[in-house]
Motif scaffolding. Structure first.
Motif, PDB file in Angstrom:
ATOM      1  N   GLN A 186       0.828  -1.202   0.000  1.00  7.66           N
ATOM      2  CA  GLN A 186       0.000   0.000   0.000  1.00  7.66           C
ATOM      3  C   GLN A 186       0.865   1.257   0.000  1.00  7.66           C
ATOM      4  O   GLN A 186       0.533   2.236  -0.669  1.00  7.66           O
ATOM      5  CB  GLN A 186      -0.946  -0.003   1.209  1.00  7.66           C
ATOM      6  N   SER A 187       1.971   1.218   0.712  1.00 11.00           N
ATOM      7  CA  SER A 187       2.888   2.361   0.733  1.00 11.00           C
ATOM      8  C   SER A 187       3.454   2.641  -0.647  1.00 11.00           C
ATOM      9  O   SER A 187       3.540   3.798  -1.073  1.00 11.00           O
ATOM     10  CB  SER A 187       4.020   2.113   1.730  1.00 11.00           C
ATOM     11  N   ALA A 188       3.827   1.583  -1.350  1.00 11.46           N
ATOM     12  CA  ALA A 188       4.335   1.760  -2.711  1.00 11.46           C
ATOM     13  C   ALA A 188       3.255   2.357  -3.606  1.00 11.46           C
ATOM     14  O   ALA A 188       3.522   3.257  -4.415  1.00 11.46           O
ATOM     15  CB  ALA A 188       4.826   0.427  -3.278  1.00 11.46           C
ATOM     16  N   MET A 189       2.019   1.894  -3.447  1.00  5.73           N
ATOM     17  CA  MET A 189       0.917   2.422  -4.263  1.00  5.73           C
ATOM     18  C   MET A 189       0.631   3.884  -3.944  1.00  5.73           C
ATOM     19  O   MET A 189       0.327   4.678  -4.841  1.00  5.73           O
ATOM     20  CB  MET A 189      -0.352   1.582  -4.061  1.00  5.73           C
ATOM     21  N   VAL A 190       0.748   4.265  -2.677  1.00  4.20           N
ATOM     22  CA  VAL A 190       0.551   5.670  -2.296  1.00  4.20           C
ATOM     23  C   VAL A 190       1.599   6.533  -2.983  1.00  4.20           C
ATOM     24  O   VAL A 190       1.294   7.613  -3.519  1.00  4.20           O
ATOM     25  CB  VAL A 190       0.591   5.841  -0.761  1.00  4.20           C
ATOM     26  N   LEU A 191       2.838   6.069  -2.993  1.00  5.99           N
ATOM     27  CA  LEU A 191       3.899   6.829  -3.656  1.00  5.99           C
ATOM     28  C   LEU A 191       3.682   6.896  -5.170  1.00  5.99           C
ATOM     29  O   LEU A 191       3.952   7.923  -5.795  1.00  5.99           O
ATOM     30  CB  LEU A 191       5.266   6.237  -3.330  1.00  5.99           C
ATOM     31  N   ILE A 192       3.179   5.823  -5.746  1.00  6.97           N
ATOM     32  CA  ILE A 192       2.856   5.846  -7.170  1.00  6.97           C
ATOM     33  C   ILE A 192       1.819   6.939  -7.425  1.00  6.97           C
ATOM     34  O   ILE A 192       1.947   7.742  -8.359  1.00  6.97           O
ATOM     35  CB  ILE A 192       2.368   4.463  -7.653  1.00  6.97           C
ATOM     36  N   GLY A 193       0.805   7.006  -6.590  1.00 11.64           N
ATOM     37  CA  GLY A 193      -0.209   8.049  -6.717  1.00 11.64           C
ATOM     38  C   GLY A 193       0.363   9.443  -6.560  1.00 11.64           C
ATOM     39  O   GLY A 193       0.000  10.368  -7.290  1.00 11.64           O
ATOM     40  N   LYS A 194       1.287   9.589  -5.629  1.00  7.64           N
ATOM     41  CA  LYS A 194       1.909  10.893  -5.394  1.00  7.64           C
ATOM     42  C   LYS A 194       2.655  11.391  -6.638  1.00  7.64           C
ATOM     43  O   LYS A 194       2.534  12.551  -7.019  1.00  7.64           O
ATOM     44  CB  LYS A 194       2.886  10.808  -4.225  1.00  7.64           C
ATOM     45  N   TYR A 195       3.419  10.523  -7.249  1.00  5.21           N
ATOM     46  CA  TYR A 195       4.236  10.949  -8.384  1.00  5.21           C
ATOM     47  C   TYR A 195       3.476  10.909  -9.705  1.00  5.21           C
ATOM     48  O   TYR A 195       3.880  11.557 -10.665  1.00  5.21           O
ATOM     49  CB  TYR A 195       5.534  10.141  -8.445  1.00  5.21           C
ATOM     50  N   PHE A 196       2.373  10.166  -9.756  1.00  3.25           N
ATOM     51  CA  PHE A 196       1.561  10.186 -10.966  1.00  3.25           C
ATOM     52  C   PHE A 196       0.590  11.364 -10.969  1.00  3.25           C
ATOM     53  O   PHE A 196       0.252  11.886 -12.034  1.00  3.25           O
ATOM     54  CB  PHE A 196       0.771   8.882 -11.158  1.00  3.25           C
ATOM     55  N   GLY A 197       0.145  11.795  -9.797  1.00  3.87           N
ATOM     56  CA  GLY A 197      -0.856  12.858  -9.684  1.00  3.87           C
ATOM     57  C   GLY A 197      -0.584  14.080 -10.549  1.00  3.87           C
ATOM     58  O   GLY A 197      -1.438  14.466 -11.367  1.00  3.87           O
TER      59      GLY A 197
END
Length: 150
Positions: free
Chosen positions: A36-47
């Motif tokens: 989930q942490s990796a997915m949150v970071l993916i969202g942060k940098y994709f946003g």
């Protein structure tokens, strides 16, 4: 003296291997938090990229290039956290992840390929970068529709 030293070293090597394997057995809840942490970071940098692609944020080649590299690295991280023993843990992962592992693996591979493609496209200017951003967004959405609860 020599025999006792050899026996000691052998005991440490064999015992050390046992200890390392014991530490390698991560608890299911920890695996879920890690993925989930990796997915949150993916969202942060994709946003910001998604906002640029939608015209809601001005295109910035430097941000696209930087975030593309980070997304490429992050695209490799969450997948080993989807083990069978995490099935009962609280998350938004759907049972299809475990009942359709080939389909889930294909979705992972598509996402990883799209992230890697974005790194190269970011060097080619706005139009190729936006096309690659859209492709990456489509792979995210496709996986979420099939393998993630809303």
């Amino acid at each position: 003296m020599k025999k006792s030293l050899i026996a000691f070293v052998l005991a440490m090597v064999l015992g050390g291997g046992y200890t390392i394997s014991a530490f390698a057995q991560t608890k299911p809840d920890v695996l879920v938090r890690q993925r989930q942490s990796a997915m949150v970071l993916i969202g942060k940098y994709f946003g910001p990229l998604g906002l640029m692609n939608a015209g809601k944020l001005p295109y910035n080649a430097d941000v696209v290039a930087r975030n593309a590299v980070l997304l490429d690295a992050l695209s490799q991280m969450p997948w080993d956290g989807f083990t069978e023993d995490t099935k009962g843990e609280k998350s938004r992962a759907l049972p299809e992840i475990y009942s359709n592992p080939a389909g889930f693996k294909t979705a992972q591979d598509n996402f990883r390929a799209a992230a890697t493609k974005l790194v190269g496209a970011a060097k080619g200017g706005e139009a190729p970068a936006k096309a690659a951003i859209q492709e990456l967004q489509n792979t995210c959405g496709g996986c979420h529709k099939q393998f993630r609860a809303p």
